[in-house]
Design a protein around this motif. Structure first.
Motif, mmCIF file in Angstrom:
data_model
loop_
_atom_site.group_PDB
_atom_site.id
_atom_site.type_symbol
_atom_site.label_atom_id
_atom_site.label_comp_id
_atom_site.label_asym_id
_atom_site.label_seq_id
_atom_site.Cartn_x
_atom_site.Cartn_y
_atom_site.Cartn_z
ATOM 1 N N ILE A 84 0.948 -1.031 -0.054
ATOM 2 C CA ILE A 84 0.030 0.059 -0.003
ATOM 3 C C ILE A 84 0.975 1.118 -0.173
ATOM 4 C CG2 ILE A 84 -1.927 1.232 1.242
ATOM 5 C CD1 ILE A 84 -2.479 -1.644 0.086
ATOM 6 N N ARG A 85 0.730 2.102 -0.994
ATOM 7 C CA ARG A 85 1.605 3.210 -1.321
ATOM 8 C C ARG A 85 0.878 4.628 -0.860
ATOM 9 N NH1 ARG A 85 6.489 2.080 -3.564
ATOM 10 N NH2 ARG A 85 6.342 -0.055 -4.679
ATOM 11 N N MET A 86 1.282 5.473 -0.412
ATOM 12 C CA MET A 86 0.827 6.824 -0.234
ATOM 13 C C MET A 86 1.336 7.814 -0.717
ATOM 14 S SD MET A 86 -0.362 6.479 3.782
ATOM 15 C CE MET A 86 -0.955 5.064 4.592
ATOM 16 N N SER A 87 0.969 9.010 -1.465
ATOM 17 C CA SER A 87 1.532 10.173 -1.955
ATOM 18 C C SER A 87 0.533 11.300 -1.808
ATOM 19 C CB SER A 87 1.611 9.797 -3.613
ATOM 20 O OG SER A 87 0.484 9.794 -4.192
ATOM 21 N N ASP A 88 1.294 12.425 -1.946
ATOM 22 C CA ASP A 88 0.575 13.723 -1.837
ATOM 23 C C ASP A 88 0.107 13.881 -3.078
ATOM 24 O OD1 ASP A 88 1.729 15.647 0.407
ATOM 25 O OD2 ASP A 88 3.640 14.660 -0.514
#
Length: 280
Positions: free
Chosen positions: A155-159
């Motif tokens: 699971i990746r997160m980004s602005d």
């Protein structure tokens, strides 16, 4: 003799009339050239004004997205139609963070229309955090430890940035291997600004073109980045007819210049957080 004099007089008068006509035409031509030059100057001023307004719109859009976070990798339908409750329960477990207050979001949802068939590329989830620091804590943890693990999934997160800022960041990110090759420190700041530190002297770059020129100047061999960036930057140029032609583009269409065509904007809104691009 008199007839010859009369003939010369008539020819002289005719030549004078022709010269007067030429002078009138030249005067008219000069006036038209001046009018065209004035119109070109006004058009250039209007284009610059439109570019300035475009940069302000991009700036405002990026500011409005500061509390948004994108989540990539969550399987479709795992949220069971309640994205808010799913994120509220899942994010503390994935990140290992303890928040002072309960996570609250404004209209979290999947991006894009629902797909008829199940694929290996689920739609991202975007959520606007009501507490700004909660979003910063999650993103900082994601940068520090990498993608979160949920069963066998990453699971990746980004602005969440505007399209124009995202394109400029992609161009900067495509240049990261070259500072590494030169063994110099670098980093990418929000929104899209890269710094380079060489011999304890730091430089900041807002335009990837300027960065490529700097890297070429300090490198023993020319840096060929066209193969990495050319396709996306040509598409960017086609989508932005207001962008003014740069000096590099006028120099025989240098391939590096073409490779680094981006939107001509500098928002002036600079954050203090560093993306995961710092070299050794």
């Amino acid at each position: 003799m008199d007839s010859r004099m009369n003939s010369l007089t008539e020819e002289t008068k005719s030549m004078r009339l022709d010269i007067a006509g030429f002078q009138s035409r030249v005067t008219t031509f000069e006036q038209r050239v001046m009018t065209v030059e004035k119109q070109a100057t006004l058009a250039a001023d209007r284009d610059q004004g439109l570019l300035y307004l475009l940069s302000k719109v991009i700036d405002l859009e990026d500011r409005s997205r500061r509390d948004n976070v994108r989540f990539l990798g969550f399987p479709e339908e795992i949220e069971r139609a309640d994205v808010q409750s799913f994120l509220k329960n899942t994010l503390p477990q994935l990140s290992g963070l303890t928040f002072d207050t309960t996570l609250e979001f404004q209209r979290p949802h999947r991006l894009g229309p629902k797909r008829r068939e199940v694929t290996n590329h689920p739609r991202p989830i975007i959520a606007c955090f009501l507490q700004h620091m909660q979003a910063r804590q999650l993103l900082q943890r994601a940068r520090m430890q990498g993608p979160f693990r949920m069963n066998d999934l990453q699971i990746r997160m980004s602005d969440d940035f505007s399209k124009e800022t995202s394109e400029r960041r992609k161009t900067f990110l495509a240049l990261r291997p070259y500072p590494r090759q030169l063994e110099i420190k670098f980093g990418l700041f929000e929104l899209a600004r890269m710094w380079i530190t060489k011999n304890n002297v730091s430089k900041h770059f807002y335009d990837p073109t300027d960065l490529s020129l700097y890297l070429n100047n300090i490198s023993d061999r020319p840096i060929d980045v066209a193969s990495r960036i050319l396709p996306q930057t040509q598409a960017t140029k086609a989508q932005n007819p207001l962008r003014m032609e740069t000096a590099l583009e006028r120099q025989d269409h240098d391939p590096v210049a073409w490779a680094l065509i981006i939107l001509n904007e500098t928002t002036g809104f600079l954050g203090s957080r560093i993306d995961n691009g710092v070299g050794d």
